[in-house]
Design a protein around this motif. Sequence first.
Motif, PDB file in Angstrom:
ATOM      1  N   SER A  44      42.784   7.136 -24.376  1.00  0.00           N
ATOM      2  CA  SER A  44      43.018   8.573 -24.458  1.00  0.00           C
ATOM      3  C   SER A  44      42.771   9.254 -23.109  1.00  0.00           C
ATOM      4  CB  SER A  44      42.112   9.178 -25.532  1.00  0.00           C
ATOM      5  OG  SER A  44      42.194  10.562 -25.520  1.00  0.00           O
ATOM      6  N   CYS A  45      41.684   8.897 -22.448  1.00  0.00           N
ATOM      7  CA  CYS A  45      41.332   9.508 -21.158  1.00  0.00           C
ATOM      8  C   CYS A  45      42.331   9.130 -20.068  1.00  0.00           C
ATOM      9  CB  CYS A  45      39.923   9.109 -20.742  1.00  0.00           C
ATOM     10  SG  CYS A  45      38.642   9.895 -21.730  1.00  0.00           S
ATOM     11  N   ASP A  48      45.020  11.518 -20.033  1.00  0.00           N
ATOM     12  CA  ASP A  48      44.588  12.905 -19.876  1.00  0.00           C
ATOM     13  C   ASP A  48      44.812  13.342 -18.424  1.00  0.00           C
ATOM     14  OD1 ASP A  48      43.147  15.289 -19.522  1.00  0.00           O
ATOM     15  OD2 ASP A  48      41.475  14.633 -20.772  1.00  0.00           O
ATOM     16  N   ASP A  50      43.424  15.491 -16.754  1.00  0.00           N
ATOM     17  CA  ASP A  50      42.168  15.860 -16.108  1.00  0.00           C
ATOM     18  C   ASP A  50      41.445  14.648 -15.514  1.00  0.00           C
ATOM     19  OD1 ASP A  50      40.431  18.128 -15.520  1.00  0.00           O
ATOM     20  OD2 ASP A  50      38.965  17.102 -16.794  1.00  0.00           O
ATOM     21  N   LYS A  79      36.835  12.822 -13.044  1.00  0.00           N
ATOM     22  CA  LYS A  79      37.197  13.848 -14.025  1.00  0.00           C
ATOM     23  C   LYS A  79      37.138  15.209 -13.343  1.00  0.00           C
ATOM     24  CE  LYS A  79      35.940  11.659 -18.359  1.00  0.00           C
ATOM     25  NZ  LYS A  79      35.213  11.840 -19.631  1.00  0.00           N
TER      26      LYS A  79
END
Length: 178
Positions: A44-45, A48, A50, A79
């Motif tokens: 998921s990250c 992302d 970000d 991040k």
Amino acid sequence: MVKQKQKLNFRPATQEDLNFICEVELIPENSVFVGHDSLEKHRSCLSDPDCRYWIAEIQEVKQMTPNAAKHKVGFGILKGNTNPYKCMELYRIALNAHSRGYGSQFLHFLQNFTFQECRFHRLWLDVLTTNARAIHVYEKHGFIREGCLRECSKAQSGKFESLYIYAILSHEYIDMKF
């Protein structure tokens, strides 16, 4: 005989790197100091906007051809890529090979990426107060200790642990002589 340091190459991580990332997080020498996330969370990250995932690898010196074997030695996660205040967090950095200078090379790359390529103002991180090796590397690379979050994290043993907050500003990085 002095062993020559091998130069690392850095590239954005892909879905195919996520198992490697999870494995490195769980290496006993790392798991004491480095958090770990599930494969699903990393997946998921990785998508992302970000987050920025990076892989550090060495190229086999014996076969310096375009198809030379590359060996992954670590990963880093930044991040804050969308932070309007231009503050990036070094969320995680971990290696599968220690005491070879790879951490310093990787950290220098992440700093350069943050300040030179992304044009961010601040790079910050947190580190367990007991992680002397990492603290030494961060301080060597110009990070300044800004404070301590007392007993804010809980180890697998159930013991509460404290974190130092470190940061470096873009002008401090630019003024450093590497």
